[in-house]
Design a protein around this motif. Structure first.
Motif, PDB file in Angstrom:
ATOM      1  N   SER A  98       7.423  -8.705   6.605  1.00 22.69           N
ATOM      2  CA  SER A  98       6.942  -7.473   5.986  1.00 22.69           C
ATOM      3  C   SER A  98       8.088  -6.621   5.447  1.00 22.69           C
ATOM      4  O   SER A  98       7.920  -5.909   4.451  1.00 22.69           O
ATOM      5  CB  SER A  98       6.120  -6.662   6.996  1.00 22.69           C
ATOM      6  N   ILE A  99       9.243  -6.679   6.083  1.00 21.58           N
ATOM      7  CA  ILE A  99      10.371  -5.875   5.609  1.00 21.58           C
ATOM      8  C   ILE A  99      10.811  -6.331   4.219  1.00 21.58           C
ATOM      9  O   ILE A  99      11.145  -5.513   3.352  1.00 21.58           O
ATOM     10  CB  ILE A  99      11.547  -5.941   6.610  1.00 21.58           C
ATOM     11  N   PHE A 100      10.770  -7.636   3.959  1.00 26.20           N
ATOM     12  CA  PHE A 100      11.130  -8.137   2.630  1.00 26.20           C
ATOM     13  C   PHE A 100      10.081  -7.743   1.599  1.00 26.20           C
ATOM     14  O   PHE A 100      10.418  -7.414   0.453  1.00 26.20           O
ATOM     15  CB  PHE A 100      11.287  -9.658   2.672  1.00 26.20           C
ATOM     16  N   ILE A 101       8.816  -7.779   2.002  1.00 29.98           N
ATOM     17  CA  ILE A 101       7.748  -7.384   1.077  1.00 29.98           C
ATOM     18  C   ILE A 101       7.870  -5.900   0.733  1.00 29.98           C
ATOM     19  O   ILE A 101       7.690  -5.493  -0.426  1.00 29.98           O
ATOM     20  CB  ILE A 101       6.373  -7.692   1.693  1.00 29.98           C
ATOM     21  N   ALA A 102       8.181  -5.068   1.735  1.00 30.77           N
ATOM     22  CA  ALA A 102       8.336  -3.636   1.482  1.00 30.77           C
ATOM     23  C   ALA A 102       9.514  -3.361   0.555  1.00 30.77           C
ATOM     24  O   ALA A 102       9.423  -2.535  -0.367  1.00 30.77           O
ATOM     25  CB  ALA A 102       8.516  -2.898   2.810  1.00 30.77           C
ATOM     26  N   ALA A 105       8.588  -4.354  -2.917  1.00 32.71           N
ATOM     27  CA  ALA A 105       7.694  -3.368  -3.527  1.00 32.71           C
ATOM     28  C   ALA A 105       8.491  -2.182  -4.061  1.00 32.71           C
ATOM     29  O   ALA A 105       8.222  -1.684  -5.167  1.00 32.71           O
ATOM     30  CB  ALA A 105       6.657  -2.903  -2.507  1.00 32.71           C
ATOM     31  N   GLY A 106       9.494  -1.725  -3.299  1.00 31.32           N
ATOM     32  CA  GLY A 106      10.325  -0.623  -3.768  1.00 31.32           C
ATOM     33  C   GLY A 106      11.100  -0.976  -5.023  1.00 31.32           C
ATOM     34  O   GLY A 106      11.202  -0.161  -5.953  1.00 31.32           O
ATOM     35  N   ILE A 107      11.625  -2.190  -5.072  1.00 31.85           N
ATOM     36  CA  ILE A 107      12.373  -2.626  -6.252  1.00 31.85           C
ATOM     37  C   ILE A 107      11.464  -2.741  -7.465  1.00 31.85           C
ATOM     38  O   ILE A 107      11.819  -2.333  -8.587  1.00 31.85           O
ATOM     39  CB  ILE A 107      13.083  -3.963  -5.957  1.00 31.85           C
ATOM     40  N   VAL A 108      10.266  -3.288  -7.261  1.00 30.27           N
ATOM     41  CA  VAL A 108       9.311  -3.425  -8.370  1.00 30.27           C
ATOM     42  C   VAL A 108       8.931  -2.048  -8.921  1.00 30.27           C
ATOM     43  O   VAL A 108       8.877  -1.845 -10.147  1.00 30.27           O
ATOM     44  CB  VAL A 108       8.063  -4.196  -7.904  1.00 30.27           C
ATOM     45  N   VAL A 109       8.669  -1.100  -8.027  1.00 24.86           N
ATOM     46  CA  VAL A 109       8.322   0.253  -8.475  1.00 24.86           C
ATOM     47  C   VAL A 109       9.485   0.880  -9.242  1.00 24.86           C
ATOM     48  O   VAL A 109       9.285   1.542 -10.271  1.00 24.86           O
ATOM     49  CB  VAL A 109       7.932   1.135  -7.274  1.00 24.86           C
ATOM     50  N   TYR A 110      10.713   0.664  -8.763  1.00 25.65           N
ATOM     51  CA  TYR A 110      11.881   1.207  -9.456  1.00 25.65           C
ATOM     52  C   TYR A 110      11.991   0.634 -10.872  1.00 25.65           C
ATOM     53  O   TYR A 110      12.231   1.370 -11.835  1.00 25.65           O
ATOM     54  CB  TYR A 110      13.143   0.894  -8.669  1.00 25.65           C
ATOM     55  N   VAL A 111      11.796  -0.667 -11.006  1.00 29.77           N
ATOM     56  CA  VAL A 111      11.893  -1.302 -12.328  1.00 29.77           C
ATOM     57  C   VAL A 111      10.807  -0.773 -13.252  1.00 29.77           C
ATOM     58  O   VAL A 111      11.055  -0.454 -14.426  1.00 29.77           O
ATOM     59  CB  VAL A 111      11.804  -2.837 -12.185  1.00 29.77           C
ATOM     60  N   ILE A 112       9.587  -0.654 -12.730  1.00 33.13           N
ATOM     61  CA  ILE A 112       8.480  -0.179 -13.561  1.00 33.13           C
ATOM     62  C   ILE A 112       8.712   1.262 -14.007  1.00 33.13           C
ATOM     63  O   ILE A 112       8.542   1.601 -15.182  1.00 33.13           O
ATOM     64  CB  ILE A 112       7.148  -0.302 -12.791  1.00 33.13           C
ATOM     65  N   ILE A 197      13.981   5.583  -0.964  1.00 35.58           N
ATOM     66  CA  ILE A 197      12.932   5.547   0.046  1.00 35.58           C
ATOM     67  C   ILE A 197      13.079   4.323   0.936  1.00 35.58           C
ATOM     68  O   ILE A 197      12.743   4.364   2.130  1.00 35.58           O
ATOM     69  CB  ILE A 197      11.554   5.593  -0.648  1.00 35.58           C
ATOM     70  N   ILE A 198      13.585   3.228   0.392  1.00 37.21           N
ATOM     71  CA  ILE A 198      13.807   2.027   1.218  1.00 37.21           C
ATOM     72  C   ILE A 198      14.769   2.345   2.352  1.00 37.21           C
ATOM     73  O   ILE A 198      14.497   2.070   3.535  1.00 37.21           O
ATOM     74  CB  ILE A 198      14.336   0.876   0.350  1.00 37.21           C
ATOM     75  N   PHE A 199      15.902   2.955   2.011  1.00 37.03           N
ATOM     76  CA  PHE A 199      16.903   3.283   3.037  1.00 37.03           C
ATOM     77  C   PHE A 199      16.401   4.394   3.958  1.00 37.03           C
ATOM     78  O   PHE A 199      16.652   4.359   5.171  1.00 37.03           O
ATOM     79  CB  PHE A 199      18.214   3.682   2.373  1.00 37.03           C
ATOM     80  N   ALA A 200      15.692   5.376   3.398  1.00 40.38           N
ATOM     81  CA  ALA A 200      15.158   6.452   4.232  1.00 40.38           C
ATOM     82  C   ALA A 200      14.122   5.908   5.211  1.00 40.38           C
ATOM     83  O   ALA A 200      14.078   6.331   6.379  1.00 40.38           O
ATOM     84  CB  ALA A 200      14.534   7.533   3.351  1.00 40.38           C
ATOM     85  N   GLY A 201      13.298   4.962   4.755  1.00 36.09           N
ATOM     86  CA  GLY A 201      12.305   4.371   5.636  1.00 36.09           C
ATOM     87  C   GLY A 201      12.945   3.606   6.786  1.00 36.09           C
ATOM     88  O   GLY A 201      12.494   3.694   7.939  1.00 36.09           O
TER      89      GLY A 201
END
Length: 269
Positions: A98-102, A105-112, A197-201
């Protein structure tokens, strides 16, 4: 009826779709009736809580513990060998993919958001819907789309929590889950940036788990909430101080330009 390799994937996709549909209504209310999204989403939280309780009772209810039954083994997220690397004492580790999926997801949102035209339109609608409409952007579509994306990400987060095989079940109680509200300080600490948010999470999760284990040494569990609140307050204070210093710098520059302009006029005279 799905093979193991597809079962957990189908569960994640269903969570994404359910979250997107759940975010659709607040998005429509905001776009077409200008209803405050914070109020509508808080109201939707309680509707969702009672709806989930009803669905659990009618489908996967464990009467002995007043919670949902264990997730099917084929729907549990694969551990990808991480449980062999991170060992939790004598008990099996719950670490999983799940950590890789999360992170993905953050990287995909950043690119979009940062690298596509669609993301630019979303940011423009968020900053100023009137200017976006003037520029030819469909601001209503942007508001609805942003709420649906937010709902989809929330659904994904819930699926990662309950499909991770960490012994987490849906308790049938009239209380909102704390995980959703914990996302607010994570977003603030990450400055609303997908990568931040990835690092903050990860940081807040480290504090939360560490605070839970500190109870073994007679520390009260509320101490970690105090530490988290102090960090958030100081982060907000740093932003406030930075804004204050920027305003002072702009005022000095304006004063310098005004003085230079007045001096030029005196020389001309």
């Amino acid at each position: 009826f799905l093979p193991g390799a597809l079962h957990w994937m189908a569960a994640l996709l269903a969570a994404l779709l359910a979250g997107a549909l759940w975010g659709l209504l607040p998005g429509l209310l905001k776009a077409y009736r200008n209803v405050n999204e914070v109020i509508s989403c808080i109201m939707m939280n309680y509707i969702g809580m009672y709806l989930v309780n009803l669905l659990v009772r009618s489908t996967v209810y464990n009467q002995l513990k007043n919670e949902s039954k264990a997730v099917a083994a084929s729907a549990t997220l694969p551990k990808m060998g991480l449980d062999k690397i991170f060992v939790a004492g004598a008990s099996a580790s719950s670490v999983n993919s799940s950590i890789f999926i999360a992170i993905l997801a953050g990287i995909v949102v950043y690119v979009i958001v940062s690298k596509t035209r669609f993301g630019y339109e979303l940011k423009a609608c968020g900053f100023n819907s009137d200017a976006s409409r003037y520029a030819g952007i469909n601001e209503k579509r942007g508001v609805v789309a942003s709420m649906m994306i937010a709902g989809a990400l929330s659904g994904l987060g819930g699926a990662l929590l309950y499909l991770g095989g960490a012994g987490k079940y849906i308790s049938v109680v009239d209380t909102l889950a704390a995980e959703g509200f914990n996302g607010i300080p994570v977003a603030l600490l990450g400055l609303n940036h997908p990568i931040g948010i990835i690092f903050a999470g990860i940081f807040i999760a480290y504090l939360t788990v560490g605070g839970f284990n500190m109870q073994l040494y007679d520390f009260v569990p509320q101490v970690i909430e105090i530490i988290t609140a102090v960090i958030i307050y100081f982060s907000a204070f740093s932003l406030l101080l930075r804004g204050f210093l920027q305003q002072r710098r702009l005022r000095r520059e304006e004063a310098a330009l005004t003085a230079a302009s007045a001096g030029g006029k005196e020389e001309e005279a």
